[in-house]
Write an enzyme that holds these catalytic residues in place. Sequence first.
Site, PDB file in Angstrom:
ATOM      1  N   ASN A 161     -23.909 -58.120  -7.183  1.00  0.00           N
ATOM      2  CA  ASN A 161     -22.838 -59.107  -6.988  1.00  0.00           C
ATOM      3  C   ASN A 161     -21.881 -58.765  -5.843  1.00  0.00           C
ATOM      4  OD1 ASN A 161     -21.618 -56.958  -8.165  1.00  0.00           O
ATOM      5  ND2 ASN A 161     -20.582 -58.099  -9.784  1.00  0.00           N
ATOM      6  N   GLU A 220     -30.254 -32.344 -22.301  1.00  0.00           N
ATOM      7  CA  GLU A 220     -29.725 -31.536 -21.210  1.00  0.00           C
ATOM      8  C   GLU A 220     -29.208 -30.279 -21.883  1.00  0.00           C
ATOM      9  OE1 GLU A 220     -26.519 -31.579 -17.548  1.00  0.00           O
ATOM     10  OE2 GLU A 220     -25.989 -32.382 -19.487  1.00  0.00           O
ATOM     11  N   ASP A 277     -26.692 -35.797 -23.093  1.00  0.00           N
ATOM     12  CA  ASP A 277     -25.791 -35.082 -22.193  1.00  0.00           C
ATOM     13  C   ASP A 277     -25.303 -33.778 -22.844  1.00  0.00           C
ATOM     14  OD1 ASP A 277     -24.194 -35.289 -19.667  1.00  0.00           O
ATOM     15  OD2 ASP A 277     -22.513 -35.173 -21.069  1.00  0.00           O
ATOM     16  N   ASP A 296     -26.397 -34.110 -10.383  1.00  0.00           N
ATOM     17  CA  ASP A 296     -25.415 -33.024 -10.443  1.00  0.00           C
ATOM     18  C   ASP A 296     -25.644 -31.918  -9.414  1.00  0.00           C
ATOM     19  OD1 ASP A 296     -23.981 -34.100 -12.607  1.00  0.00           O
ATOM     20  OD2 ASP A 296     -25.343 -33.195 -14.068  1.00  0.00           O
ATOM     21  N   ASP A 322     -28.580 -42.759 -21.727  1.00  0.00           N
ATOM     22  CA  ASP A 322     -27.915 -41.459 -21.652  1.00  0.00           C
ATOM     23  C   ASP A 322     -26.848 -41.412 -22.735  1.00  0.00           C
ATOM     24  OD1 ASP A 322     -26.693 -39.093 -20.635  1.00  0.00           O
ATOM     25  OD2 ASP A 322     -27.275 -39.641 -18.596  1.00  0.00           O
ATOM     26  N   ASP A 325     -26.763 -53.209  -6.087  1.00  0.00           N
ATOM     27  CA  ASP A 325     -25.564 -53.983  -6.424  1.00  0.00           C
ATOM     28  C   ASP A 325     -25.887 -55.472  -6.315  1.00  0.00           C
ATOM     29  OD1 ASP A 325     -23.048 -55.123  -6.579  1.00  0.00           O
ATOM     30  OD2 ASP A 325     -22.472 -54.512  -4.541  1.00  0.00           O
TER      31      ASP A 325
HETATM   32  C1  NOJ Z   1     -23.613 -33.393 -17.524  1.00  0.00           C
HETATM   33  C2  NOJ Z   1     -23.803 -34.587 -16.667  1.00  0.00           C
HETATM   34  O1  NOJ Z   1     -25.080 -34.551 -16.080  1.00  0.00           O
HETATM   35  C3  NOJ Z   1     -22.684 -34.575 -15.656  1.00  0.00           C
HETATM   36  O2  NOJ Z   1     -22.865 -35.528 -14.651  1.00  0.00           O
HETATM   37  C4  NOJ Z   1     -21.395 -34.801 -16.408  1.00  0.00           C
HETATM   38  O3  NOJ Z   1     -20.319 -34.739 -15.504  1.00  0.00           O
HETATM   39  C5  NOJ Z   1     -21.206 -33.746 -17.494  1.00  0.00           C
HETATM   40  N1  NOJ Z   1     -22.390 -33.551 -18.256  1.00  0.00           N
HETATM   41  C6  NOJ Z   1     -20.121 -34.138 -18.435  1.00  0.00           C
HETATM   42  O4  NOJ Z   1     -20.527 -35.207 -19.231  1.00  0.00           O
HETATM   43 CA    CA Z   2     -22.050 -54.731  -8.669  1.00  0.00          CA
END
Ligand code: NOJ
Ligand code: CA
Length: 532
Positions: free
Chosen positions: A22, A257, A198, A320, A97, A20
């Site tokens: 700021n 993914e 994703d 996740d 992503d 972070d």
């Molecule tokens: C997979 C992602 O890795 C996860 O973090 C996300 O909540 C779901 N897809 C929905 O986008």
């Molecule tokens: Ca910040």
Amino acid sequence: MRHWWEDAVFYQIYPRSFADSNGDGIGDLAGIRARLGYLEALGIDAIWISPFFKSPMKDFGYDVSDYRDVDPMFGTLGDLKDLLAEARRRRLRVVLDLVANHSSDEHPWFLEARSSTSAAKHGWYLWVPDTGGPPNNWKAIFELGTAWHPNPATGERYLGTFTRHQPEFDWRNLELRGAFYDIMRYWFDLGVDGFRLDVATAYVKDAKLRSNPFSFKANPDFFQRHIYDRNQGEVHGIFKEMRAVADQAGERVLIGETHGQDTALAASCHGRAGDELNMAFNFEFLYRPWGARSFRESAERWYAALPEGAWPNFTLSNHDQPRHFWRYRGRGPTETEARARVAAAMLLTIRGTPFLYYGEEIGMTCRRLPRSALRDPLGLATWPLRALGRDPERTPMQWDGGPNAGFSSASGRPWLPLNPDYVSRNVAEQEADPGSLLSWYKALISLRRSSPALREGAISFFDLHPDVLAYERSADGAKSVIVLLNFAPKRKRIVLEKGAKVLLGSGRAAGVELPPEPIVLGPSEAIVAEVF
Ligand code: NOJ
Ligand code: CA
């Protein structure tokens, strides 16, 4: 021809939690830029940054409301350009992503789509007439309720299989496809090296909207076999189109993914002709119990499933699932530390591209958070069940033992509580200690870089002992490397067929010879050695 991503070590950054700059308690792009020197010294080649696009943050960035801009929380487009330039200077690749299965319900596309059935973008999303109930059993897995959410303005329901705030696109709509391909080109033009896609296998749903059959698996399937709400064959056509867009931009990587634990499905996403995704995530190791046989079986299954010419990849942790330092904890701290070394040695010497998750290199772990600290919608919906919430694996990076672990300024209030172990478990401490886990990761990564056998060589497993994972990596014109990993907390006697010399060992020094006669591996010992 070999591609850069086949030789690369990837490092995933969850931007809220990395650094972070700021003092608002939330990690940001300028924070990442300031830490690129650390990543360069760690030896990795590429970073994948979880979403930092404009978002109402209902799923912390996996709900995008503008695919072409940075959320002010993370900085500006200018900050991203600076980050890309600095990464290039340090020879680090940057992968973004792409959340293309769904948008935020605040995306202007959805606001327009939901206003009327005749709106131009109505057909970009998925709808059914609202007959007072859902048309099937598909679930919003972060809410544990139906995936079909009412839209009174049109008398319909829209699909959202994560939260109601993540309406899903109709990828059969060609205009929608074109819009995403333009988004990809936009980022490629800015110098981005690729995308992590994703939930890529969820883009297309069953046209007849049939209900999923029951499954006994709770995690990650939520008691359904997802044969209808995801995983339709049509998705391969989309992957081919995406690949054409990526290839046109030069050497860019697409990493899918491809959801869940279906090895064959993930493998199929490379395309039989190698014309789909460059890599589909192999998530098997995220769910594997600790054990030599367990990992060998999993790796062999993955290698066998991949089509000719496809390149494997491995992951032990991500944003996740509970961190593997915690998942594979032993009966005490010594065993846990030793296991982390075994796991790292496996990930960084097995044949395939490794993906590291920020903090695993210092042994960041998970702990139960009080309900008041939870932020993840899944964690909140499933509290007090421990296994499902994702906040514990997203706590701030532990840079030093000072206030806020050097993640944020002393007066900042980190968005998730730091793990109190940061006082002793942090980058600064471990950088100063040649015996630390961080030093072990650095040594492994550097060894991998310098060894063609480890980077690209063939792999052959051999049987020494049921608790010892043993394999040889060999490439033409290069010295072969053997890897010996004792998964047991006890000493194990083994006999090597060929003599070798230790390159890196958790229990013995580099240069020590391993003769082709009985030797005893220490508890949870890891050895990487060069064959004579
Ligand atoms: C997979 C992602 O890795 C996860 O973090 C996300 O909540 C779901 N897809 C929905 O986008
Ligand atoms: Ca910040």
